[in-house]
Design an enzyme around this catalytic site. Structure first.
Site, PDB file in Angstrom:
ATOM      1  N   ALA A 187       0.824  -1.211   0.000  1.00  0.00           N
ATOM      2  CA  ALA A 187       0.000   0.000   0.000  1.00  0.00           C
ATOM      3  C   ALA A 187       0.855   1.256   0.000  1.00  0.00           C
ATOM      4  CB  ALA A 187      -0.952  -0.008   1.193  1.00  0.00           C
TER       5      ALA A 187
ATOM      6  N   THR B  86       1.083   4.325  -1.223  1.00  0.00           N
ATOM      7  CA  THR B  86       0.641   5.691  -0.930  1.00  0.00           C
ATOM      8  C   THR B  86       0.235   5.848   0.538  1.00  0.00           C
ATOM      9  OG1 THR B  86      -1.607   5.164  -1.688  1.00  0.00           O
ATOM     10  CG2 THR B  86      -0.101   6.137  -3.296  1.00  0.00           C
ATOM     11  N   ASP B  87      -0.082   4.757   1.213  1.00  0.00           N
ATOM     12  CA  ASP B  87      -0.366   4.829   2.651  1.00  0.00           C
ATOM     13  C   ASP B  87       0.870   5.211   3.450  1.00  0.00           C
ATOM     14  OD1 ASP B  87      -2.928   4.051   2.126  1.00  0.00           O
ATOM     15  OD2 ASP B  87      -2.899   2.260   3.372  1.00  0.00           O
ATOM     16  N   TYR B  88       2.044   4.921   2.911  1.00  0.00           N
ATOM     17  CA  TYR B  88       3.275   5.218   3.630  1.00  0.00           C
ATOM     18  C   TYR B  88       3.771   6.627   3.308  1.00  0.00           C
ATOM     19  CZ  TYR B  88       2.846   0.189   2.914  1.00  0.00           C
ATOM     20  OH  TYR B  88       2.338  -1.074   2.808  1.00  0.00           O
TER      21      TYR B  88
ATOM     22  N   GLN C  17      -4.377  10.793  -1.302  1.00  0.00           N
ATOM     23  CA  GLN C  17      -3.157  10.002  -1.188  1.00  0.00           C
ATOM     24  C   GLN C  17      -2.456   9.861  -2.540  1.00  0.00           C
ATOM     25  OE1 GLN C  17      -4.163   6.307   0.784  1.00  0.00           O
ATOM     26  NE2 GLN C  17      -5.408   7.397   2.289  1.00  0.00           N
TER      27      GLN C  17
END
Length: 813
Positions: free
Chosen positions: A582, A584-586, A616
Site C-alpha cells: 500500500a 501511498t499509505d506510507y 493520497q
C-alpha cells in the site's frame, strides 16, 4: 499558514522535498547555494533539452517555491553572512551535501548562535551509530530498510523504485518533525536537533513487515507486486488489453467482499472456474491456514484472473471499479496522470513559467486542499542567488528587515503535542499512522472503533507466533500505540450525539474513509465545522473529496498504481512489479502531519478552523520528481529501469553466496569506481567499456553481469565490510532478522518492547526521527473499548445513568 517561519535550506536532491513542503505551507524558505549553484542545477534532464543550470528539471522538482542566496562559505564574509542568517531563522535543514560547513555550523554551534533555532539533519543512516559515516546512496539506504527485500519478483534481485525513494521519505519525516518541534518551541522557546535516517524513514514502506522476526512470525517474501501469505503468492499486478492493472486480491473483512464481487464479474463474462466461483473469499485466509486449499489451486486462480483481465482495457477496468465497487485500477504512466480528467477537475496541475523559459511548464500542484488557507503552489524554482540580485541581500523590501530568532528562555520542556486533542476515525494504515505519530508526541488521541465492524488491520500479518487473532496483529497494534480506545457502534441510537460531544472537546478530527462515509453519518465537514468553528478536520482518501473519481474506494495498493509508481517499479520491458503493497499509505502521513499542525497553529492564532482534503494519490505524485516534469516539459515517459541509475553505473543489487542473499553496490563517480575495481581486483577499469563514466552508463548491463559474477562467490557480510572500508557505498539487502541484528538500529534504539495483551512483551518500531530534547514516548496499544469509562465520565462528564443508557442502546460496547 507558516508565513511567520523562516527556513534555511542546505539540502539538495530528494532531501530538498522537506523545504518544499514547508514552502507550500507558506514558510519563507531560503536555499543556501554555493556560488556555482547546488549540484542538481547541473544534472539533466533539462527543459527543452537545453543544458542550463536554470532549466534543470532535477532542480525544479526539489526547490520550487524557495528563494536562493549564493554564498562562498570558504570566505570569512560568506560564513559571516550565514551566521547572520542563522540568527534570523526558525529552522535549519541540511543533508550533508554541503561539505564546506564544518564545525562552526554543527547543531551545538548553531544553538549558541540562535537558541530557538530548530536544526534538522538528513542522512542515510542517521547522525550517530556505527554506520553514521558509511558512504551511501539512496539505493544502499533502501537495501538497509528491509523494504527492498519485499519488492520485486521472488526469483530475481530485489528492487527499488526507478525513481529513488528513501531520501524522499526522509525529507517527509523531516518536514513532519520540524512541524512537531515548532509546536514544542511555542511552549519552551527553545530549539532542538532533529536527526533523520533515510534507512529508518523508508522502513515505514514495508508496513510492519520488519517486525516479523521479532514477533516470531513467518518472514514476508517478495512476490512481484503483491504479498506472500503462508507461502501463497498474492499477486496484485495483471496484464490488461492496453497495459497493466492492479487488483487488490485480499481477503477478510471487509476486503474479501470486493474480491468476491470481482470473481462474480469474471463468472458473468465466462472466465470463472470452480475455485473462483465456490470459494468463500472473506474466509480465504483461514482456508489457507487450515490446509483447505493448496498452492497449485491458488496459482490456477491467478492464471484465471489474468486470462480475464487481458480482455479489458484500462478504461474498462476503471469503469468497472465504480459500477461494481471493485478494488481494481489501471497502472498509470506520466501521460495518464497529465491527461487525467479527475486531476484536471481538481486543478492539480499548475502551469508555472520559470524566468529562464519563454513558456509555462505544468508542475504537480497542491498536495492538500484547505478551505481557509490554500497552499502556495505558483512560485517557480529560484534563480541562482536571486535574493542578492533582487535586493542586495535577504531583505526583500525596506519595510521587511531581517528578523531575529524568536528563541531563548521559555517554559518547561514537555512532549511537543501535549494538550492537543484528537478524535480519530481512521482505519487500515494511512490514517492510523498519522494519529499514532500525534499520540507518540503527546497528543490525546481517542480512537473510535466499532466492535461489530473491527479494524481491517486486525486481520493482517505479521501475527504473534503466526497465530491469527484480532489482538495478535503487529500491523494493527503498531499504528494504535498510545491511543485511547472507545468502542462505539456508529449506527446505534445516541452514537452521533456522543460523537458531537467529542467534537466539541476536540481540536482535530482525522478520518480516512471514502467521502461518502462521514456524510452518511451527517458528520462531514459541513456539520462538524458548524458545530466547532475552530476545529481542524483532516480527510485523507484515495482520490480526494472532489472530482469525478472521488468515490473510488480503495487502498494504498491501488493508490500506488494510480499515482504512477506501479509503472516505474520493475525491470525494463517486463511486467511491472509495483512497490510493496500500500505504497501511498506510507507517503501520505509525511505530508499530512505538517499540514495538520500548520492548520492547528493557524486556528490557535486566528480562531479559524478548516477542512484539509488530502488525496493520497496526489500527495504521492510529488515523489516522482523530475520524471513527471520530463514529460510535461519534454514529452518523455519514464518506464521502469530496475535498479539502474540514469547518471552513473554501477548501481545495482547483486547476488551473494547463499540462498536469496543480495548486496546493493553503487559507484556514483570515477573515484568510487576505481575503489570498487581495486577491491574486486579484476581490472574492470582497463576494459574500454568501463573506462569512463559515460562508457559505464552505456554498458551498464555488461558491468552488472561482471559484478554479479564476482559477488556471487562472496559472503555478503565480508564483502560489505571490504567495500565500506574502501569508500564504496554498499549494504546487504536486509530482511527482518537482519534489521533486529543491525548494530545501527540498535544504537538508535529503533525497536522498543511494549506489552500487548495475550502477546506479552513484543517489539515495535520507535518514532523515526530522533529529537534531541523532547523525544517521543511510546505507550502500549489498548484493547477495544478499554478506555470507554474514562472517556465517557472524565472527558465528557457523563454520569452513570447516561452511560448505562448508551450501553443499553448498543452504542457503547
Amino acid at each position: 499558514m507558516l508565513s511567520h517561519i523562516r527556513v534555511l535550506d542546505l539540502t539538495d536532491g530528494a532531501s530538498a522535498l522537506a523545504g518544499q513542503i514547508l514552502a507550500q505551507l507558506g514558510a519563507e524558505v531560503i536555499l543556501i547555494e554555493p556560488l556555482e549553484g547546488v549540484a542538481s542545477r547541473h544534472i539533466g534532464a533539462f527543459a527543452d533539452d537545453v543544458r542550463d543550470p536554470e532549466r534543470s528539471l532535477e532542480f525544479w522538482a526539489g526547490h520550487r517555491g524557495k528563494r536562493s542566496i549564493a554564498l562562498d562559505l570558504q570566505s570569512e564574509a560568506g560564513r559571516g553572512e550565514l551566521v547572520d542568517l542563522a540568527g534570523s531563522a526558525d529552522v535549519w535543514i541540511e543533508d550533508g551535501s554541503r561539505g564546506d560547513l564544518g564545525a562552526d555550523f554543527a547543531p551545538d554551534a548553531l544553538a549558541e548562535i540562535a537558541p530557538g533555532l530548530i536544526t534538522c539533519s538528513i542522512s542515510a543512516y542517521g547522525a550517530f551509530g556505527p554506520k553514521s559515516d558509511w558512504p551511501a546512496t539512496d539505493l544502499t539506504a533502501t537495501a538497509a530498510s528491509v523494504t527492498m527485500n519485499l519488492t520485486g519478483e521472488a526469483d530475481r534481485a530485489p528492487l527499488g523504485t526507478s525513481v529513488p525513494q528513501a531520501f524522499y521519505h526522509a525529507a517527509g519525516d523531516a518536514a513532519s518533525a520540524i512541524a512537531i518541534a515548532l509546536e514544542e518551541r511555542r511552549h519552551s522557546g527553545r530549539g532542538q536537533h532533529l536527526d533523520v535516517s533515510a534507512q529508518v524513514s523508508f522502513m515505514q514502506a514495508n508496513q510492519t513487515g520488519v517486525l516479523a522476526y521479532g514477533w516470531n512470525s513467518t518472514p514476508l517474501k517478495r512476490t512481484g507486486g503483491g504479498v506472500s501469505f503462508a507461502g501463497y503468492p498474492i499477486r496484485f499486478i495483471y496484464e490488461c488489453a492496453d497495459g497493466f492493472m492492479n487488483f487488490t486480491f485480499l481477503f477478510g473483512e471487509p476486503i474479501g467482499h470486493a474480491t468476491a464481487r470481482f470473481f462474480a464479474w469474471m463468472d458473468e463474462e465466462g472466465f470463472g472456474t470452480e475455485e473462483t466461483r465456490n470459494r468463500d473469499w472473506v474466509g480465504y485466509a483461514a482456508a489457507v491456514m487450515n490446509g483447505e486449499t493448496n498452492v497449485e489451486t491458488h496459482l490456477e486462480v491467478l492464471e484465471a484472473i489474468e486470462r480475464f483481465t487481458r480482455t479489458k482495457t484500462k478504461a474498462e477496468i476503471l469503469k468497472a471499479a465504480f459500477e461494481r465497487n471493485l478494488l481494481i485500477v489501471p497502472l498509470n504512466d506520466c501521460r495518464d496522470l497529465v491527461e487525467s480528467e479527475h486531476l484536471a477537475a481538481r486543478e492539480f496541475w499548475v502551469p508555472i513559467k520559470h524566468p529562464a523559459m519563454d513558456r509555462e511548464v505544468l508542475h504537480p500542484g497542491a498536495f492538500a486542499r484547505l478551505t481557509a488557507t490554500p497552499l502556495v503552489t505558483d512560485r517557480p524554482a529560484p534563480r541562482l542567488g536571486e535574493l542578492q540580485l533582487e535586493a542586495g541581500g535577504v531583505r526583500r523590501s525596506e519595510d521587511e528587515p531581517i528578523r531575529k530568532n524568536k528563541g531563548g528562555a521559555g517554559g518547561e520542556r514537555r512532549l511537543p503535542l501535549e494538550g492537543l486533542k484528537v478524535l480519530d476515525f481512521t482505519w487500515v494504515y494511512a490514517g492510523p499512522a498519522i494519529t499514532r505519530q500525534l499520540a507518540d508526541f503527546g497528543a490525546t488521541v481517542i480512537k473510535i472503533e466499532s466492535p461489530t465492524a473491527p479494524e481491517a488491520l486486525r486481520s493482517m500479518q505479521p501475527f504473534k507466533d503466526d497465530v491469527p487473532g484480532g489482538d495478535r496483529s503487529a500491523n494493527f497494534s503498531s499504528v494504535t500505540l498510545g491511543k485511547k480506545s472507545l468502542g462505539l457502534d456508529m449506527n446505534a441510537p445516541g452514537a452521533r450525539d456522543l460523537v458531537l460531544s467529542l467534537v466539541d472537546w476536540a481540536d482535530v478530527v482525522v478520518e480516512n474513509f471514502s467521502p461518502r462515509a462521514m456524510k452518511k453519518w451527517d458528520l462531514d465537514w459541513t456539520a462538524l465545522g458548524e458545530r466547532n468553528p475552530s476545529l481542524v478536520m483532516l480527510s485523507s482518501s484515495l482520490m480526494g473529496h472532489a472530482g469525478p473519481h472521488r468515490l473510488l474506494a480503495g487502498y494504498g495498493t491501488m493508490g500506488s498504481s494510480i499515482a504512477g509508481f506501479g509503472y516505474v517499479t520493475g525491470w525494463p520491458g517486463e511486467r511491472p512489479c509495483a512497490p510493496y503493497v500500500a505504497y501511498t499509505d506510507y507517503v501520505s502521513p509525511r505530508f499530512a502531519i505538517p499540514t495538520l499542525l500548520a492548520a492547528v497553529d493557524h486556528a490557535r492564532r486566528t480562531g479559524e478552523g478548516q477542512h484539509i482534503d488530502l488525496s493520497q494519490a496526489e500527495v504521492s505524485m510529488h515523489l516522482l520528481g523530475a520524471p513527471l516534469l520530463d514529460y510535461t516539459a519534454n514529452g518523455r515517459i519514464m518506464a521502469a529501469r530496475g535498479n539502474a541509475h540514469p547518471h552513473y553505473a554501477p548501481s545495482g543489487v547483486y547476488p551473494a553466496a547463499g540462498e536469496d542473499r543480495w548486496i546493493a553496490i553503487a559507484a556514483p563517480d570515477d573515484a568510487t569506481f576505481r575503489a570498487l575495481d581495486r577491491v574486486a581486483d579484476l581490472a574492470w577499469g582497463a576494459d574500454s567499456r568501463f573506462a569512463t563514466a559515460d562508457a559505464r552508463v552505456t554498458n551498464a548491463e555488461a558491468l552488472d553481469d561482471a559484478i554479479a559474477a564476482w559477488t556471487a562467490t562472496h559472503e555478503r557480510e565480508a564483502l560489505e565490510a571490504r567495500l565500506i572500508e574502501a569508500g564504496v557505498p554498499a549494504h546487504r539487502v536486509c530482511d527482518s532478522r537482519d534489521a533486529f541484528e543491525d548494530p545501527q538500529l540498535a544504537a538508535r534504539e529503533h525497536f522498543v518492547n511494549l506489552d500487548y495483551g495475550e502477546c506479552g512483551s513484543v517489539p515495535y518500531e520507535n518514532e523515526r526521527v530522533r529529537f534531541s530534547a523532547t523525544p517521543a514516548v511510546l505507550q502500549p496499544c489498548p484493547t477495544l473499548g478499554q478506555d470507554n469509562q474514562m472517556i465517557l465520565s472524565e472527558i465528557l462528564g457523563l454520569d452513570d445513568e447516561a452511560i448505562t443508557e448508551l450501553v443499553i442502546a448498543g452504542a457503547i460496547q
